[in-house]
Design a protein around this motif. Structure first.
Motif, PDB file in Angstrom:
ATOM      1  N   ASP A  51      -6.433  17.753  -1.491  1.00 50.61           N
ATOM      2  CA  ASP A  51      -7.339  16.735  -0.968  1.00 50.61           C
ATOM      3  C   ASP A  51      -6.959  15.322  -1.394  1.00 50.61           C
ATOM      4  N   PHE A  52      -5.830  15.180  -2.010  1.00 47.97           N
ATOM      5  CA  PHE A  52      -5.435  13.882  -2.549  1.00 47.97           C
ATOM      6  C   PHE A  52      -4.982  12.932  -1.445  1.00 47.97           C
ATOM      7  N   TYR A  53      -5.459  11.673  -1.513  1.00 49.50           N
ATOM      8  CA  TYR A  53      -4.990  10.643  -0.597  1.00 49.50           C
ATOM      9  C   TYR A  53      -4.361   9.488  -1.363  1.00 49.50           C
ATOM     10  N   GLN A  54      -5.126   8.899  -2.300  1.00 52.26           N
ATOM     11  CA  GLN A  54      -4.580   7.777  -3.056  1.00 52.26           C
ATOM     12  C   GLN A  54      -5.362   7.553  -4.346  1.00 52.26           C
ATOM     13  N   PHE A  55      -4.704   6.866  -5.256  1.00 52.04           N
ATOM     14  CA  PHE A  55      -5.331   6.425  -6.497  1.00 52.04           C
ATOM     15  C   PHE A  55      -5.734   4.970  -6.371  1.00 52.04           C
ATOM     16  N   ALA A  56      -6.743   4.567  -7.108  1.00 50.87           N
ATOM     17  CA  ALA A  56      -6.986   3.158  -7.422  1.00 50.87           C
ATOM     18  C   ALA A  56      -6.351   2.992  -8.795  1.00 50.87           C
ATOM     19  N   LEU A  57      -5.371   2.117  -8.904  1.00 47.91           N
ATOM     20  CA  LEU A  57      -4.553   2.010 -10.116  1.00 47.91           C
ATOM     21  C   LEU A  57      -4.971   0.834 -10.987  1.00 47.91           C
ATOM     22  N   PRO A  58      -4.953   1.008 -12.305  1.00 45.70           N
ATOM     23  CA  PRO A  58      -5.210  -0.122 -13.207  1.00 45.70           C
ATOM     24  C   PRO A  58      -4.024  -1.094 -13.144  1.00 45.70           C
ATOM     25  N   ALA A  59      -4.299  -2.352 -12.833  1.00 44.90           N
ATOM     26  CA  ALA A  59      -3.230  -3.341 -12.669  1.00 44.90           C
ATOM     27  C   ALA A  59      -2.377  -3.458 -13.933  1.00 44.90           C
ATOM     28  N   ASN A  60      -3.000  -3.397 -15.107  1.00 48.00           N
ATOM     29  CA  ASN A  60      -2.221  -3.529 -16.346  1.00 48.00           C
ATOM     30  C   ASN A  60      -1.258  -2.356 -16.537  1.00 48.00           C
ATOM     31  N   LEU A  92       9.875  -8.994  -5.550  1.00 51.09           N
ATOM     32  CA  LEU A  92       9.113  -7.845  -5.096  1.00 51.09           C
ATOM     33  C   LEU A  92       7.688  -8.309  -4.815  1.00 51.09           C
ATOM     34  N   PHE A  93       7.184  -7.958  -3.638  1.00 50.07           N
ATOM     35  CA  PHE A  93       5.799  -8.229  -3.259  1.00 50.07           C
ATOM     36  C   PHE A  93       5.146  -6.864  -3.078  1.00 50.07           C
ATOM     37  N   MET A  94       4.165  -6.554  -3.931  1.00 50.34           N
ATOM     38  CA  MET A  94       3.618  -5.201  -3.958  1.00 50.34           C
ATOM     39  C   MET A  94       2.091  -5.247  -3.988  1.00 50.34           C
ATOM     40  N   THR A  95       1.459  -4.458  -3.118  1.00 49.80           N
ATOM     41  CA  THR A  95       0.007  -4.320  -3.160  1.00 49.80           C
ATOM     42  C   THR A  95      -0.358  -2.862  -3.400  1.00 49.80           C
ATOM     43  N   PHE A  96      -1.548  -2.672  -3.980  1.00 49.55           N
ATOM     44  CA  PHE A  96      -2.078  -1.323  -4.215  1.00 49.55           C
ATOM     45  C   PHE A  96      -3.574  -1.432  -4.472  1.00 49.55           C
ATOM     46  N   PRO A  97      -4.353  -0.387  -4.149  1.00 54.08           N
ATOM     47  CA  PRO A  97      -5.772  -0.382  -4.509  1.00 54.08           C
ATOM     48  C   PRO A  97      -5.893  -0.396  -6.027  1.00 54.08           C
ATOM     49  N   ALA A  98      -6.751  -1.262  -6.517  1.00 55.51           N
ATOM     50  CA  ALA A  98      -6.831  -1.463  -7.964  1.00 55.51           C
ATOM     51  C   ALA A  98      -8.160  -0.994  -8.547  1.00 55.51           C
ATOM     52  N   MET A  99      -8.119  -0.659  -9.817  1.00 58.11           N
ATOM     53  CA  MET A  99      -9.336  -0.370 -10.575  1.00 58.11           C
ATOM     54  C   MET A  99      -9.941  -1.712 -10.975  1.00 58.11           C
ATOM     55  N   SER A 100     -10.741  -2.250 -10.082  1.00 55.90           N
ATOM     56  CA  SER A 100     -11.416  -3.519 -10.335  1.00 55.90           C
ATOM     57  C   SER A 100     -12.410  -3.342 -11.478  1.00 55.90           C
ATOM     58  N   PRO A 101     -12.933  -4.437 -12.030  1.00 56.67           N
ATOM     59  CA  PRO A 101     -13.981  -4.294 -13.050  1.00 56.67           C
ATOM     60  C   PRO A 101     -15.169  -3.471 -12.554  1.00 56.67           C
ATOM     61  N   LEU A 102     -15.545  -3.620 -11.289  1.00 58.89           N
ATOM     62  CA  LEU A 102     -16.646  -2.832 -10.741  1.00 58.89           C
ATOM     63  C   LEU A 102     -16.295  -1.345 -10.741  1.00 58.89           C
ATOM     64  N   ARG A 103     -15.104  -0.991 -10.320  1.00 58.42           N
ATOM     65  CA  ARG A 103     -14.692   0.415 -10.317  1.00 58.42           C
ATOM     66  C   ARG A 103     -14.597   0.971 -11.738  1.00 58.42           C
ATOM     67  N   ARG A 104     -14.102   0.169 -12.683  1.00 55.98           N
ATOM     68  CA  ARG A 104     -14.032   0.634 -14.075  1.00 55.98           C
ATOM     69  C   ARG A 104     -15.428   0.903 -14.619  1.00 55.98           C
ATOM     70  N   CYS A 105     -16.365   0.013 -14.297  1.00 56.76           N
ATOM     71  CA  CYS A 105     -17.747   0.190 -14.751  1.00 56.76           C
ATOM     72  C   CYS A 105     -18.338   1.472 -14.170  1.00 56.76           C
ATOM     73  N   GLY A 134       0.797  -1.226   0.000  1.00 59.45           N
ATOM     74  CA  GLY A 134       0.000   0.000   0.000  1.00 59.45           C
ATOM     75  C   GLY A 134       0.826   1.270   0.000  1.00 59.45           C
ATOM     76  N   VAL A 135       1.768   1.388  -0.916  1.00 57.00           N
ATOM     77  CA  VAL A 135       2.654   2.553  -0.960  1.00 57.00           C
ATOM     78  C   VAL A 135       2.505   3.341  -2.259  1.00 57.00           C
ATOM     79  N   ILE A 136       2.600   2.682  -3.408  1.00 56.39           N
ATOM     80  CA  ILE A 136       2.732   3.390  -4.687  1.00 56.39           C
ATOM     81  C   ILE A 136       1.537   4.262  -5.046  1.00 56.39           C
ATOM     82  N   GLU A 137       0.377   3.988  -4.480  1.00 56.49           N
ATOM     83  CA  GLU A 137      -0.837   4.727  -4.835  1.00 56.49           C
ATOM     84  C   GLU A 137      -0.927   6.108  -4.201  1.00 56.49           C
TER      85      GLU A 137
END
Length: 192
Positions: free
Chosen positions: A110-119, A77-90, A51-54
């Motif tokens: 007001d920025f806190y974090q992005f939800a990032l597209p995994a691709n 490297l073991f990396m996690t981040f909030p992702a743009m899931s199919p539900l979020r993309r929709c 939970g860092v790169i976002e």
């Protein structure tokens, strides 16, 4: 470290580092910026980024570069981040989110974090010399709760408060992760 690994940690928040070292002075924890880590080249066999790169408005390219620098060739490297899931993309396509108007205010105030597209994350990491080993979505119930709270409340009634239903809760979480998962775990290997 308790499992026998030589473990190091870095955080940019001095209060966090001080509190952690006060609680566990044996830890090798230091003040540092993930964009300029205080470790030599090829120092680590493994690197955890949970939970860092976002959290970087200008992107995570400098972080990816540092990850590569401090990992030895063949390191993981073991990396996690909030992702743009199919539900979020929709929901984004349906314009269900508030539009960001950077022209009317300081764009980072007001920025806190992005939800990032995994691709897109994978593309950046490949440019920095990483190969994907495994990728999994996690937090299906958390993602559903955040994006569709009414539906989450209905599902929660089916397992809430009943110990014997913990299995159902885990099964729902796992089944929903590919569609509504809050985050993605990428396991990557640094190419030689």
């Amino acid at each position: 470290q308790e499992a026998g690994f030589e473990a190091y940690g870095a955080d940019f928040a001095s209060e966090t580092v001080e509190r952690a070292l006060k609680a566990a002075p044996h830890l090798k924890l230091s003040l540092g910026d993930v964009r300029e880590l205080p470790f030599p080249d090829s120092f680590f066999d493994g690197h955890w980024s949970i939970g860092v790169i976002e959290h970087f408005y200008d992107g995570f390219e400098p972080i990816a570069s540092e990850m590569r620098r401090v990992l030895r060739p063949g390191g993981f490297l073991f990396m996690t981040f909030p992702a743009m899931s199919p539900l979020r993309r929709c929901k984004a396509r349906l314009r269900a989110y508030e539009m960001w108007d950077a022209s009317s205010r300081d764009q980072t105030a007001d920025f806190y974090q992005f939800a990032l597209p995994a691709n897109a994350v994978l593309e950046v990491m490949r440019r920095h010399g990483f190969e994907l080993v495994e990728q999994t979505a996690h937090g299906g119930m958390r993602g559903l709760k955040a994006e569709m709270p009414r539906l989450h409340r209905i599902l929660r009634r089916s397992y809430h408060g009943r110990r014997r239903r913990e299995g159902l809760k885990r099964a729902l979480d796992s089944a929903l992760a590919p569609l509504a998962g809050h985050s993605v775990l990428m396991v990557m290997k640094r190419a030689p």
